[in-house]
Design an enzyme around this catalytic site. Sequence first.
Site, PDB file in Angstrom:
ATOM      1  CD  GLU A 183      -2.841  -1.147   2.135  1.00 33.38           C
ATOM      2  OE1 GLU A 183      -4.175  -1.628   1.979  1.00 33.38           O
ATOM      3  OE2 GLU A 183      -2.657  -0.749   3.374  1.00 33.38           O
ATOM      4  CD  GLU A 221     -10.009  -1.218   7.951  1.00 35.11           C
ATOM      5  OE1 GLU A 221      -9.018  -1.707   8.490  1.00 35.11           O
ATOM      6  OE2 GLU A 221      -9.830  -0.780   6.698  1.00 35.11           O
ATOM      7  CG  ASP A 254      -7.573  -5.691   4.891  1.00 31.32           C
ATOM      8  OD1 ASP A 254      -7.272  -5.676   6.130  1.00 31.32           O
ATOM      9  OD2 ASP A 254      -7.559  -4.253   4.277  1.00 31.32           O
TER      10      ASP A 254
HETATM   11  O1  GCW Z   1      -7.174  -3.129   6.377  1.00 28.64           O
HETATM   12  C1  GCW Z   1      -6.241  -2.272   5.753  1.00 28.64           C
HETATM   13  C2  GCW Z   1      -6.473  -0.897   6.126  1.00 28.64           C
HETATM   14  C3  GCW Z   1      -5.141   0.288   6.287  1.00 28.64           C
HETATM   15  C4  GCW Z   1      -4.172  -0.517   6.933  1.00 28.64           C
HETATM   16  C5  GCW Z   1      -3.849  -1.763   6.131  1.00 28.64           C
HETATM   17  C6  GCW Z   1      -2.733  -2.456   7.084  1.00 28.64           C
HETATM   18  C7  GCW Z   1      -2.482   0.542   8.381  1.00 28.64           C
HETATM   19  O2  GCW Z   1      -7.635  -0.138   5.392  1.00 28.64           O
HETATM   20  O3  GCW Z   1      -5.625   1.410   6.801  1.00 28.64           O
HETATM   21  O4  GCW Z   1      -3.128   0.374   7.018  1.00 28.64           O
HETATM   22  O5  GCW Z   1      -5.002  -2.551   6.212  1.00 28.64           O
HETATM   23  O6  GCW Z   1      -2.860  -3.371   7.850  1.00 28.64           O
HETATM   24  O7  GCW Z   1      -1.602  -2.259   6.720  1.00 28.64           O
END
Ligand code: GCW
Length: 712
Positions: free
Chosen positions: A310, A415, A387
């Site tokens: 990311e 989240e 995720d």
């Molecule tokens: O779930 C995703 C989140 C990001 C997060 C990423 C991760 C810290 O939307 O906000 O960043 O995973 O785990 O690195």
Amino acid sequence: MRINFSAALAALLLTLCATAAAADEDGYDLWLRYRPLDRTAQANVQSQARSIVLPGAASPTTQAAVAELQRGLAGMLGKAPAPASRIADGALLLATPARLPELAAVASPLRAELATLGNEGYLQRQTRVQGHNVTLIAANSDIGLLYGAYAWLRDAGTGARLEASSAPKLSLRLLNHWDNLDRTVERGYAGQSIWDWWALPDIKDQRYTDYARANASLGINGTVLNNVNSKPEVLTAPFIAKAAAVADVLRPYGIKVYLSARFSTPLELKETSTADPLSPEVRAWWQRKADEIYKAIPDFGGFLVKANSEGQPGPQDYHRTHADGANMLAAAVAPHKGIVMWRAFVYAPKGAHLADDRARQAYEEFKPLDGDFSANVLVQVKNGAIDFQPREPFHPLFGAMPKTPLMMEFQIAKEYLGYSTDMAYLGTLFEETLESDTKTAAGAVANTLTGMAGVANIGSDRNWAGSQFDQANWYAFGRMAWNPQAKARDIAAEWAALTFGPDKRVAPPIVDMMMISRETVVNYMTPLGLHHIMGTGHHFGPAPWVDNLERPDWNPVYYHRASRDGIGFDRTAKGSNALEQYAPEIARQYADPKTTPEQYLLWFHHLPWDYAMPSGRTLWAELLTRYDQGLADARSLHARWVALKPLIDARRYTEEEQRLTRQVNNAILWRDACIAYFQSVSGLALPPGVQAPAHPLDYYKSLSYPYAPGRG
Ligand code: GCW
């Protein structure tokens, strides 16, 4: 008129007691409330703690243990015994072999048992010491005594029988804060970061001590203070001093401080000309940096790293592997006994060739590196391959890297499960993942775990977690990190009794609510193995229609693949074959939709809408049934809470009542929007009895939440 004074007095006392029991609480005390026990329980607890005795000199850790016992006893009994120096009948005796040599003596019946408990375990025993009947809390170290003290208080508060002995099954039990240096929290729903970086190091909020107490009571022994999306500044001298101040507060409670390191830190600070992990200049920089940190924080735990994920920089930027990057940092902290936790949450960088299934990528990048990591590196793997979804099958890396210690990462902050507004007790999610190993001959999960990390849901809100019930997720994470085989229901029962009191009319119905709450969320959001169909960016609310984001694997349509012909992601050999990454027994079982657990059906299979489900319904009808079930259960959660109104203090009652009302609305939104969308794709009619969505699809598509919380 004759007044019956004793009856009047009794009535008055009853009213006072009822009022006292229902006194408003704000949740700050968490599960360490120590409210007055009933008479019988008081007598029982009192008989075990007429005095508190600690042989030998006090240490900061034993001081914390004795202070907590006094605090707890004062609350539960109305008065706490003073520490005494002599062992007497009825003493609560805290002892290590070093403090009480007779525990170390060959003749001691406890010697062998203590030897099995390691540095952090403890035992509790009603026994005779030096001719006196005592309650003994024994351990090999002061931190074991602190854990034993918390366990004894927990038992006293819940009326549970004393646990004979206990030792943690995992050595690293860590919280990961996704807290930024400006006090925003990525995916945080409980206010600002508790770390007031600006005020530190001079001002150390009392909250840091209470944070340490709460975590020590669960056995959490480490915390990563800052977000994995890290900034170079956190490793500069001023921030090292701030982290050191926090470490000083946490140390007596057995909690080590760790930091998330940004891979390109030296380059971005303009102190090196590259961040290539094989460059001598870079290696020397990290070595100096580690030395500097350890000077300020002698027991610094080490680094957590998110690399090449990311947009975060990493070794692949220099055509090096994750192992090259992790080992370079590991070499820097090794002389100080530090560790590196290297995250496996990676997916193809922008512009690069995209794997045809994002779920495959971590395995593809990491599995070939098994055996290449230094001894002090752990690979930290999210519980599932996508995720932190409301439900995911366990990550195929568990069981696939026998030469590498893996840590499982859960997200305590919700989240993807309705933030801190919707009730979703995660104990059942943790349990479901952690017991995966019993389902496979390969023993996938538990055998490879050496630690557990939980993305914290803690913030500066008065109640710490954003809602009273979100405290239970912090609690459950800690208890399961101590014992991954613990049962979600037992933990919920413990938490409910500690948080709302042991009244049998209160705690058991609360436990029942907690136990269905996460399944409720799964049903109204992503039933039958659907995943990642949430709103873009903030991940709130339904958005299964989104198909226009820059990367295909950010789009909900990529994940549900719904069309006229059916729905679901084919991860069998006919599709992405992500199944081949699992142990053969699992791969075989999940290859056939008939033997795939229903809860993962659309995770692994693309099936026609008229596919016959075991219920006798078609897949289409089953999907609708699940959405309806989710909504019905959300309504039931609300109704059950309302029924508890007379038994719960007004403040906490109201706070949760409002949330559960909102949860019903969220469930309606999810149900209606998803049904409207999937119907538009399937072209199928709603079977009789299924209520049509309140609005046309375009209405749901038009909703937007630009100010939803939680973005970093
Ligand atoms: O779930 C995703 C989140 C990001 C997060 C990423 C991760 C810290 O939307 O906000 O960043 O995973 O785990 O690195």
